[in-house]
Design an enzyme around this catalytic site. Structure first.
Site, PDB file in Angstrom:
ATOM      1  N   SER A 102       0.816  -1.210   0.000  1.00  0.00           N
ATOM      2  CA  SER A 102       0.000   0.000   0.000  1.00  0.00           C
ATOM      3  C   SER A 102       0.854   1.267   0.000  1.00  0.00           C
ATOM      4  O   SER A 102       1.616   1.516  -0.924  1.00  0.00           O
ATOM      5  CB  SER A 102      -0.956  -0.034   1.198  1.00  0.00           C
ATOM      6  OG  SER A 102      -1.898   0.993   1.145  1.00  0.00           O
ATOM      7  N   ASP A 248      -5.805   2.355  -3.600  1.00  0.00           N
ATOM      8  CA  ASP A 248      -7.098   2.131  -2.962  1.00  0.00           C
ATOM      9  C   ASP A 248      -7.503   3.299  -2.077  1.00  0.00           C
ATOM     10  O   ASP A 248      -8.561   3.268  -1.452  1.00  0.00           O
ATOM     11  CB  ASP A 248      -7.112   0.820  -2.167  1.00  0.00           C
ATOM     12  CG  ASP A 248      -6.173   0.825  -0.968  1.00  0.00           C
ATOM     13  OD1 ASP A 248      -5.353   1.766  -0.834  1.00  0.00           O
ATOM     14  OD2 ASP A 248      -6.246  -0.128  -0.158  1.00  0.00           O
TER      15      ASP A 248
END
EC number: 5.4.2.10
Length: 450
Positions: A102, A248
């Site tokens: 991430s 995301d």
């Protein structure tokens, strides 16, 4: 009790240091493939990754384990986490896997799984996989040689995701004449995001679209929105969009260069959905980290805010349980259940751009809906994660801080689910008081959690 191998967003750690080693990835592939294999049909799994150099290592190890377990593997290459969730559903796969850490630096990596419907796995399934992985005496149920899986590269995966994104945007609207600063963090969306926006008509000013395997999230992306803000001011852009490494999450910059977080984006989108009757029971789902102002905002409009633990996984679970249509996190994970099953930065950006187009108003005006209360967040690196209630000194410090806030603010202490960090959050009406209390609590944690 099974040792927890997975955190709030899968397995994560520094590359080539346990547990992020190739052997672990191989065993995870074997375990997940074995767990999800059911009957004699051909089983399929989608594997995507971000742009980290180590992605190749874990992609190959996972593929070996999954194929050995009898799974056919579809390799989609560097694509956002939400794209893998979508493709898992779209390709009727049994499982989806994302290799990413991430927003973390390149030297970290991670592995997370999605079920056939594109949702992150529940604890019970992660624990079952963990038990197989960590049991060195586990006897693998290998399939017959003719049932071993095959690996395929899916060349048109980015195009499928772009079509999906564009289908979430009204066909009667375009982005013609809009100037968009886009920071892809040298991450997974470096190809797809610019193309999707340009195909809708936007002029895209690119940042962080030249990954080299080592520069993902390096002084760019959602953790460094000031970079996009500066470019917005320099170019006179209508909006700035900052994504993280696996795309995301989304942080936004208005046309004046002011940074807007996930709470402010949620307020704009929730208001639009309430006006159109598309927010069931006018309920919004957010985490304990969201600003009190968002809760007040929803109550003043006849709605409610349902809070969950931190992590978009918890947000999605609450949305599914209550039938909520929208939820998210202050950090920029935004979930629109009508379209997707997990946080999707670019999809959220398209919803925001749609609202700007439909209302014909600049983002700064729309953002005026929500004025956040002063909030201070401090990360404290810790050596151990003992329950806070087991340390009397920490308990007394929290009690004193809450006494000074006198019911007009909040104190929240929590451990990160992916890092060796304790987070101190204080919010209230008085900025100076909030800052002083947060600093004092952080110092207390440093003293007692070393």
């Amino acid at each position: 009790m099974t040792t927890r191998l997975f955190g709030t967003d899968g397995l994560r750690g520094q590359v080539n240091i346990y547990p992020m080693v190739p052997d672990m990835a191989l065993r995870l592939g074997l375990a997940a493939g074995t767990f999800f294999r059911n009957g004699n049909k051909r089983h399929r799994v989608v594997i995507g990754k971000d742009t980290r150099l180590s992605g190749y290592v874990f992609e190959m190890a996972l593929t070996s384990g999954l194929c050995a377990a009898g799974m056919d593997v579809f390799l989609v290459g560097p694509l956002p986490t939400p794209a893998v969730a979508f493709l898992t559903r779209n390709m009727r796969a049994d499982l989806g896997v994302v290799i990413s850490a991430s927003h973390n630096p390149f030297h970290d990596n991670g592995i997370k799984f999605f079920d056939k419907d594109g949702f992150k796995l529940p604890d019970s399934q992660e624990d079952a996989i963990t038990e197989m992985v960590l049991n060195q005496n586990h006897r693998w149920d290998y399939p017959e040689p003719e049932r071993v899986g095959r690996a395929h590269k899916i060349q048109d995966a980015p195009g499928r995701y772009i079509v999906y994104l564009k289908n979430s945007f009204p066909s009667t609207l375009t982005l013609d004449g809009m100037k968009v600063v886009l920071d892809c963090a040298n991450g997974a969306n470096y190809r797809v995001a610019p193309l999707a926006l340009e195909e809708l008509g936007a002029e895209v000013i690119r940042i962080g679209t030249s990954p080299d395997g080592l520069n993902i999230n390096h002084k760019c992306g959602s953790l460094y929105p000031e970079l996009a803000a500066q470019r917005v001011r320099e170019t006179g852009a209508d909006i700035g969009l900052a994504l993280d490494g696996d795309a995301d999450r989304l942080i936004v910059v208005d046309e004046k260069g002011t940074v807007l977080d996930g709470d402010q984006i949620m307020a704009i989108c929730a208001m639009d959905m309430m006006e159109k009757g598309r927010l069931p029971e006018n309920r919004l789902v957010a985490t304990v980290m969201s600003n009190m102002a968002l809760e007040v905002f929803m109550k003043e409009r006849g709605g409610s805010l349902l809070r969950t633990p931190v992590g978009d996984r918890h947000v999605v679970e609450a949305m599914r349980r209550t039938g909520a249509a929208m939820g998210g996190e202050q950090s920029g994970h935004l979930v629109f259940m009508e379209y997707g099953t997990t946080g999707d930065g670019l999809l959220a950006a398209l919803q925001l751009l749609r609202i700007m187009r439909e209302k014909n108003r600049p983002l700064s005006e729309l953002a005026g809906l929500l004025t956040p209360f002063p909030q201070q967040l401090i990360n404290v690196h810790v050596q151990r994660k003992i329950p806070f209630e087991q340390c009397p000194e920490i308990g007394r410090a929290v009690e004193q801080a809450e006494k000074e806030l006198a019911g007009r603010g909040r104190v929240l202490l929590r451990y990160s689910g992916t890092e060796s960090v304790a987070r101190v959050m204080v919010e209230g009406e008085d900025d100076a008081l909030v800052g002083r209390l947060a600093a004092g609590l952080a110092e207390t944690l440093q003293q007692h959690l070393r």
